[in-house]
Design a protein around this motif. Structure first.
Motif, PDB file in Angstrom:
ATOM      1  N   TYR A 197       4.270   1.497   3.125  1.00 22.03           N
ATOM      2  CA  TYR A 197       5.524   2.249   3.102  1.00 22.03           C
ATOM      3  C   TYR A 197       5.407   3.594   2.381  1.00 22.03           C
ATOM      4  N   ASP A 227       3.324  -3.770  -0.147  1.00 19.04           N
ATOM      5  CA  ASP A 227       4.014  -2.872   0.783  1.00 19.04           C
ATOM      6  C   ASP A 227       3.475  -1.442   0.724  1.00 19.04           C
ATOM      7  N   MET A 248       7.533  -2.224  10.223  1.00 19.18           N
ATOM      8  CA  MET A 248       7.703  -0.841   9.791  1.00 19.18           C
ATOM      9  C   MET A 248       8.866  -0.221  10.565  1.00 19.18           C
TER      10      MET A 248
END
Length: 264
Positions: free
Chosen positions: A57, A54, A189
């Motif tokens: 992020y 991830d 997202m």
């Protein structure tokens, strides 16, 4: 009985703080914002250790750190680091959704060497208390619950991953989590923070949606589940109200099947 203390100002009641000198090894929760750059860098480093897939992020976490310091009309943001015996052991990122009247957890993680020590309970206990404090600060009653999403064990790629995901699900189950029947797919997202080549709904990942009640309850009605799901997708991921994903997810509530949406 383990004693807890908070190292940075929160809206938690002052009576819950403990004398530092009396409890030198007590776990400490540090609040993280863009004005605490060392803590923020440490949180991001730990985040990438726990969730290497991830990485996209990271810019959003930096944005959330700013939101944790300034007022946002939709949510109250919290980024926490958990210190144990002088070392940073874990983190949690979550929000209180103002208009939805519930808490939403985005990420929580502990480094491997600090797992199975009860530290997850500390993060969970103080998260729920913080959500209740956020509601009280808004003049609202006790929130209806706290929700989020976790990886689905049935969609794991190998036995090791199945075991890891199942253990995580069991931990949330011990926290009191309900796992309603809903074909829930997490957007790629949060809207407005996607990469140039992607949109929030261009790549979806099937997840298990969970709800942890704060008010005593044995089950959630379909309308209550819809309230949580709608709040996460609209106020958490900031999707458009006309989004096909929102409508399809809401329509799936109550169905026993779980549809795989691959993450590419």
């Amino acid at each position: 009985m383990v004693t807890f203390r908070i190292s940075v100002q929160h809206n938690l009641q002052e009576s819950r703080m403990t004398n530092t000198a009396a409890y030198p090894s007590t776990p400490i929760i540090h609040a993280v914002t863009d004005k605490t750059p060392v803590l923020l860098d440490t949180l991001i480093e730990m985040f990438l250790t726990v969730f290497p897939e991830d990485r996209r992020y990271v810019p959003l976490i930096q944005h959330w750190a700013q939101c944790a310091r300034v007022r946002d009309s939709v949510a109250i943001f919290h980024l926490w680091m958990l210190e144990h015996n002088g070392e940073m052991a874990g983190f949690r990122i979550f929000q209180y959704l103002r208009q939805r009247h519930f808490g939403y957890g985005q990420f929580v993680g502990l480094l491997p060497q600090y797992r199975s020590r009860g530290l997850g309970w500390i993060l969970q206990r103080y998260t729920i208390e913080q959500i209740c404090a956020d509601a009280a600060a808004q003049g609202q009653k006790t929130p209806i619950g706290f929700c989020g999403e976790i990886a689905d064990p049935s969609l794991a790629s190998d036995e090791g991953e199945v075991l890891q995901r199942q253990q995580r699900k069991e931990i949330f189950g011990r926290f009191g989590a309900h796992f309603p029947h809903v074909n829930y797919a997490a957007p790629y997202m949060v809207a407005g923070h996607e990469e140039d080549s992607q949109t929030p709904e261009s790549v979806l990942t099937s997840r298990l949606f969970y709800i942890i009640p704060i008010r005593p309850t044995l089950s959630f009605e379909k309308s209550q589940i819809a309230h949580f799901v709608r709040g996460v997708l609209l106020d958490g991921y900031r999707l458009n109200r006309q989004s096909p994903l929102v409508n399809e997810t809401l329509a799936s509530i109550g169905r026993p099947s779980h549809v795989l949406v691959p993450h590419e």
